[in-house]
Design a protein around this motif. Sequence first.
Motif, PDB file in Angstrom:
ATOM      1  N   THR A 185       0.807  -1.219   0.000  1.00 37.92           N
ATOM      2  CA  THR A 185       0.000   0.000   0.000  1.00 37.92           C
ATOM      3  C   THR A 185       0.842   1.271   0.000  1.00 37.92           C
ATOM      4  OG1 THR A 185      -0.162  -0.088   2.422  1.00 37.92           O
ATOM      5  CG2 THR A 185      -1.926  -1.132   1.163  1.00 37.92           C
ATOM      6  N   CYS A 186       1.958   1.255   0.711  1.00 34.52           N
ATOM      7  CA  CYS A 186       2.822   2.439   0.798  1.00 34.52           C
ATOM      8  C   CYS A 186       3.932   2.410  -0.249  1.00 34.52           C
ATOM      9  CB  CYS A 186       3.429   2.543   2.194  1.00 34.52           C
ATOM     10  SG  CYS A 186       2.217   2.485   3.527  1.00 34.52           S
ATOM     11  N   GLY A 187       4.258   1.226  -0.723  1.00 33.83           N
ATOM     12  CA  GLY A 187       5.334   1.085  -1.686  1.00 33.83           C
ATOM     13  C   GLY A 187       5.183   1.908  -2.950  1.00 33.83           C
ATOM     14  N   PRO A 188       3.965   2.009  -3.540  1.00 37.71           N
ATOM     15  CA  PRO A 188       3.848   2.785  -4.779  1.00 37.71           C
ATOM     16  C   PRO A 188       4.288   4.243  -4.643  1.00 37.71           C
ATOM     17  CG  PRO A 188       1.932   1.377  -4.521  1.00 37.71           C
ATOM     18  CD  PRO A 188       2.720   1.274  -3.250  1.00 37.71           C
ATOM     19  N   PHE A 189       4.176   4.824  -3.451  1.00 36.53           N
ATOM     20  CA  PHE A 189       4.657   6.193  -3.266  1.00 36.53           C
ATOM     21  C   PHE A 189       6.178   6.242  -3.454  1.00 36.53           C
ATOM     22  CE2 PHE A 189       0.662   6.089  -0.909  1.00 36.53           C
ATOM     23  CZ  PHE A 189       0.072   7.296  -1.278  1.00 36.53           C
ATOM     24  N   GLY A 190       6.865   5.189  -3.010  1.00 34.91           N
ATOM     25  CA  GLY A 190       8.312   5.153  -3.165  1.00 34.91           C
ATOM     26  C   GLY A 190       8.753   4.911  -4.592  1.00 34.91           C
ATOM     27  N   SER A 191       8.119   3.976  -5.270  1.00 36.00           N
ATOM     28  CA  SER A 191       8.502   3.715  -6.658  1.00 36.00           C
ATOM     29  C   SER A 191       8.146   4.901  -7.543  1.00 36.00           C
ATOM     30  CB  SER A 191       7.841   2.429  -7.165  1.00 36.00           C
ATOM     31  OG  SER A 191       6.443   2.454  -6.987  1.00 36.00           O
ATOM     32  N   ALA A 192       7.033   5.577  -7.240  1.00 37.39           N
ATOM     33  CA  ALA A 192       6.661   6.764  -8.021  1.00 37.39           C
ATOM     34  C   ALA A 192       7.680   7.883  -7.831  1.00 37.39           C
ATOM     35  CB  ALA A 192       5.277   7.248  -7.605  1.00 37.39           C
ATOM     36  N   TYR A 193       8.119   8.082  -6.580  1.00 32.16           N
ATOM     37  CA  TYR A 193       9.081   9.161  -6.358  1.00 32.16           C
ATOM     38  C   TYR A 193      10.409   8.837  -7.036  1.00 32.16           C
ATOM     39  CZ  TYR A 193      10.643  13.472  -4.337  1.00 32.16           C
ATOM     40  OH  TYR A 193      11.057  14.771  -4.199  1.00 32.16           O
TER      41      TYR A 193
END
Length: 439
Positions: free
Chosen positions: A149-157
């Motif tokens: 759930t939180c991982g996509p924020f990291g890959s997007a950044y």
Amino acid sequence: MTALAPLSLSTPSLTSRLAALVAAKPIGPQDYRSAALFTLDALANALAGRKTAPGAILLDWAAAEALTTGREAMLLGGLTHILEVDDLHRASVVHPGCVVVPAAYALARRRKTRGHAFLAAVLRGFEACCRVGMAVGPAHYRIWHNTATCGPFGSAYAAGDLLGLDHAAMTHALGNAGTQSSGLWQFLETGAMSKHLHAGRAAEAGLLAADLAARGFSGPPHILEGDKGFFKATCSDAEPERLLADADAPWQLRLTSIKPWPSCRHTHPTIDAGLSLAPRIGNRKIERIQVATYQAALDVCDRVAPRSEYEAKFSLQHTAAAAITDGHIDFDSFDPPARARLAEIAARVDIAAVAPFVHRYPRAWGAHVCVKLDDGTELNAEREHAFGDPENPLDDGAMRAKAAMLLEYGGIAAPAAFIDAVLALADDAPLPDLPPAML
């Protein structure tokens, strides 16, 4: 790239403020060095993940069609998370490496990015997903898998950083990363392979969000705090103030733990304490083992009789029995012979969530192990920070040795050259290709 209009918000959104915080953090030589070590750990895990049943399925899926950048991120993310020996950020309960590094690596290959730019994207990606993870609150983790759930924020950044997104576009990318957030713990009921899908999809989702933002595709800037946003939908006790707290703290990557043993990180304090007791038992019989730890460890790893290798990696009872009986933990510790051999001891393991471990979690993941022997002796050991935590880290030599072990497990006959090439990224060397037979 199509420029998105500057954001016109009466009050800057949390996503917008997160993007600005991450962009403003300075990067020093040791930060690059740490990011190179974490990149090595993630890629070594991916290569080793090929030699598993889920890995074979993912490779077969990838071979069925042309391997686009998104599919490559999905493949690498899934492979990285299979063996349960990838990194873990305690305060967010996120495995950032299996999401951020695959997305950044797949995109950097496409763009022929050099070391420092790549590692800066990795640092920033870790920062974004770990900060979101720290803000979701403890209840989120009971149903939702934070890495997913939180991982996509990291890959997007990370992907947006490599694409050179400006502040407005990065905010839109993070908004669309958040709207793709998903990943439920239900797979633990049957030991299904969904956890690997979680990592792969989180890597792919963030990369897609950034790639679209680079083309002018907008996303919701209030995805976190909005009335129909991420916190409202999935976090009954969100702590939004933690998202932006301690902006001057070290990079979250440098506060992330490295796993020395291939099992759920919740088992590691117990393993660490148990291993220290093993040499003291001798020929005496184990009557009972008592494990005191924190509630999340029980929620995820209370499994007296694991039915598969994967379930054994999520069993406090099995891992305690293995560490104390065998005095070591490796890949063979979870296979059918080991499960059969250790079943009787595992059945004698009592687990409980008690103070102070409950109150220290998630800032510290600790455990106390008491072994009761047939002669009446009690042996005790306690860990506030397990081996591999930033307070008790693997040194550079141990990191290299771990990578070499994983690479050899993955069929890479001479891993030293690849290890050197990845670590050279800290000196701004070119991004190395993965060894043959991978992609």
